[in-house]
Each structure stands twice: as structure tokens, then as C-alpha cells.
Design an enzyme around this catalytic site. Structure first.
Site, PDB file in Angstrom:
ATOM      1  N   ASP A 238      65.252  28.058  46.288  1.00 40.12           N
ATOM      2  CA  ASP A 238      65.737  29.335  46.831  1.00 40.12           C
ATOM      3  C   ASP A 238      65.959  29.271  48.344  1.00 40.12           C
ATOM      4  O   ASP A 238      66.159  30.298  48.987  1.00 40.12           O
ATOM      5  CB  ASP A 238      64.749  30.464  46.484  1.00 40.12           C
TER       6      ASP A 238
ATOM      7  N   GLU B 167      59.748  32.558  52.133  1.00 41.95           N
ATOM      8  CA  GLU B 167      60.645  32.872  51.033  1.00 41.95           C
ATOM      9  C   GLU B 167      61.845  33.672  51.567  1.00 41.95           C
ATOM     10  O   GLU B 167      61.819  34.151  52.703  1.00 41.95           O
ATOM     11  CB  GLU B 167      59.880  33.672  49.971  1.00 41.95           C
TER      12      GLU B 167
END
Ligand code: F6R
Length: 261
Positions: free
Chosen positions: A136, A143
Site C-alpha cells: 500500500d 500507512e
């Protein structure tokens, strides 16, 4: 940023280990920031091989961790402390004294994060930070949508990252912690040289977005575009979605002078 396309993971490991060895020859007590996961293993194997062969003296090297699971006992085999000791510190012939990382077991996690940022500064800053990349686009455990100015702090892992990491926990996602301490993107950007290694087709989209897409918090590794000395080492599979792959091959093989990475 400099993009180096290598034939395979072993070649990527070798080229980065040589950059680390060159740094240690220039600065024997360099602070090397290391990542965990599968990708960097060829780097650690190649560097330990150079130490065993007497090609570099790593006896004064210092090692620091990028991130840590929250709540895993420090001696759990999958804590990043245990992992880095096993994969990097011991093979280089170093001891835990040469090593620093965030305390994932601290009662006051925020204080532990701030203490780690301070410790990195007091150690003179990271000379070379090795990074992997998540599918990702995460670096460390920043993140998507992490602030590009973030400092070391607690983060919640995405479901995708927990699925990706379940292989280290007998394939059981329920054993993968939900929370981690990670150096922030702002912290990572303070290292003098950033070296990101990505191998395999599964990383091709994340690499293309990071290298050729806009700088955006939704792709945390795109923050490397803001760093004056960032190197991205990719194998052919991870490079397969780069539109500028031929240009990167050309510039790397036609450097005016050899400067290492
Ligand atoms: C872990 C870390 C992560 C990993 C990333 C890729 O310390 O920094 O960003 O680099 O999750 O992991 P692998 O290499 O296992 O695909």
C-alpha cells in the site's frame, strides 16, 4: 531521486551492502537504520558476508530500528527488536549495546516515541536508512495518509498490512498486533541517505506511484521525492510498471563518475 534497476533481489542486496560498506569505511561508527520484513534480507546477508571476508570492519557500526510492534514482549521472536538482533546485529558480530529501537512495551507509548526521536538526534542522526515498501506504499509503518511531517508515534496497521505480515505469525492474522510504533515520515526524512529496496511484482504499483506519481500522503513512500539523497533499488519485477524504466537504466549506466549509490 536515483532509481537503480537490478536483475534480481540478490543483486539489490549486493549493491546496497556495498553502499553500507563504503559508508563504514568512511565513517566506522556510522548509524545504520534498518528495516524488517523479507525484502532487506539479501542486504544483511551480503553485508555480513563482507564482514566475514574482511572487506569491511563493522565493529564500530551502530544500528537503529525503524519500527516496532506495540505489546509484543521484547524477547518475542517476531518483535522487531528480536528480528534485528537475529538478522543484523549478531551476523555483523555486534552486540545489543550497538543497537537502539523504540520500546514497544512501554506503559507510556507516547513518551517512548518521543524518547526514541530524541535518542536518534542525540546519536547524531541516521547516516543511511534502509527502507522496504508495503504493497500500500507504506514506509516504516506509516500507512496511507500518514502526515508527511510526522514524528515517531503509534500507528494502527491496515488490514492489508496485517494480512501481508501474517506469514511471520504462522499465517494467523489474529496473532498480528494491530498497533506499532514507527519512525514518522518527518523523522525518516532526516536520515542523510535513504535507500529503498523493493523486489517482486507485488510491489510494482507501489513503486510506480512513489517514484512517478505526485507527492501525496496517500502514498507515503512518495515522500522520498522530497529528500535530497534518496535511492530506490528495484528488481525488474518491481520496476515493471515504471514508465521511465529505460531512462533510469540509461542514467545509472551512464553516470559521469562512479559515486556508489
Ligand atoms: C518493517 C518496515 C515495513 C516493510 C514493508 C515491506 O520494518 O519498515 O515498511 O519494509 O512492510 O515488507 P516486506 O519486505 O516483508 O515485503
Amino acid at each position: 531521486m536515483e532509481v537503480v534497476i537490478v536483475p534480481d533481489a540478490k543483486a539489490g542486496g549486493e549493491i546496497i551492502a556495498e553502499a553500507m560498506a563504503a559508508l563504514l569505511r568512511r565513517k566506522p561508527d556510522a548509524l545504520l537504520g534498518v528495516a524488517t520484513g523479507s525484502t532487506p534480507l539479501p542486504v544483511y546477508e551480503a553485508l555480513a558476508g563482507k564482514v566475514r571476508a574482511g572487506a569491511v570492519d563493522a565493529s564500530r557500526a551502530r544500528i537503529c530500528q525503524l519500527d516496532e510492534y506495540v505489546g509484543l514482549p521484547a524477547d518475542h521472536p517476531e518483535s522487531y527488536r528480536s528480528t534485528v538482533l537475529r538478522q543484523v546485529v549478531e551476523p555483523l558480530g555486534l552486540t545489543a549495546d550497538s543497537f537502539m529501537g523504540p520500546d514497544g512495551t512501554a506503559a507510556d507509548v507516547q513518551a517512548a516515541c518521543e524518547a526514541y526521536d530524541r535518542a536518534l538526534s542525540e546519536a547524531g542522526g541516521v547516516d543511511l536508512q534502509l527502507l522496504g515498501i508495503g504493497t500500500d506504499g507504506h514506509i516504516g509503518f506509516n500507512e496511507p495518509c500518514s502526515s508527511l511531517a510526522s514524528r515517531t508515534r503509534i500507528k494502527t496497521l491496515t488490514e492489508q498490512t496485517r494480512v501481508d505480515n501474517a506469514r511471520f505469525f504462522d499465517g494467523d492474522i489474529d496473532q498480528v498486533p494491530h498497533h506499532v510504533i514507527t519512525q514518522g515520515i518527518g523523522t525518516i526524512l532526516e536520515a542523510r541517505h535513504l535507500v529503498l529496496l523493493a523486489t517482486g511484482e507485488g510491489k510494482a504499483d507501489a513503486v510506480a506511484q512513489s517514484v512517478e506519481g505526485p507527492v501525496a500522503a496517500v502514498v507515503p513512500a512518495s515522500a522520498l521525492q522530497l529528500h535530497p539523497h534518496a535511492t530506490v533499488v528495484v528488481d525488474e519485477a518491481a520496476a515493471s510498471k515504471l514508465k521511465l524504466a529505460d531512462y533510469f537504466r540509461h542514467t545509472y549506466t551512464n553516470k559521469p563518475t562512479w559515486q556508489g549509490l
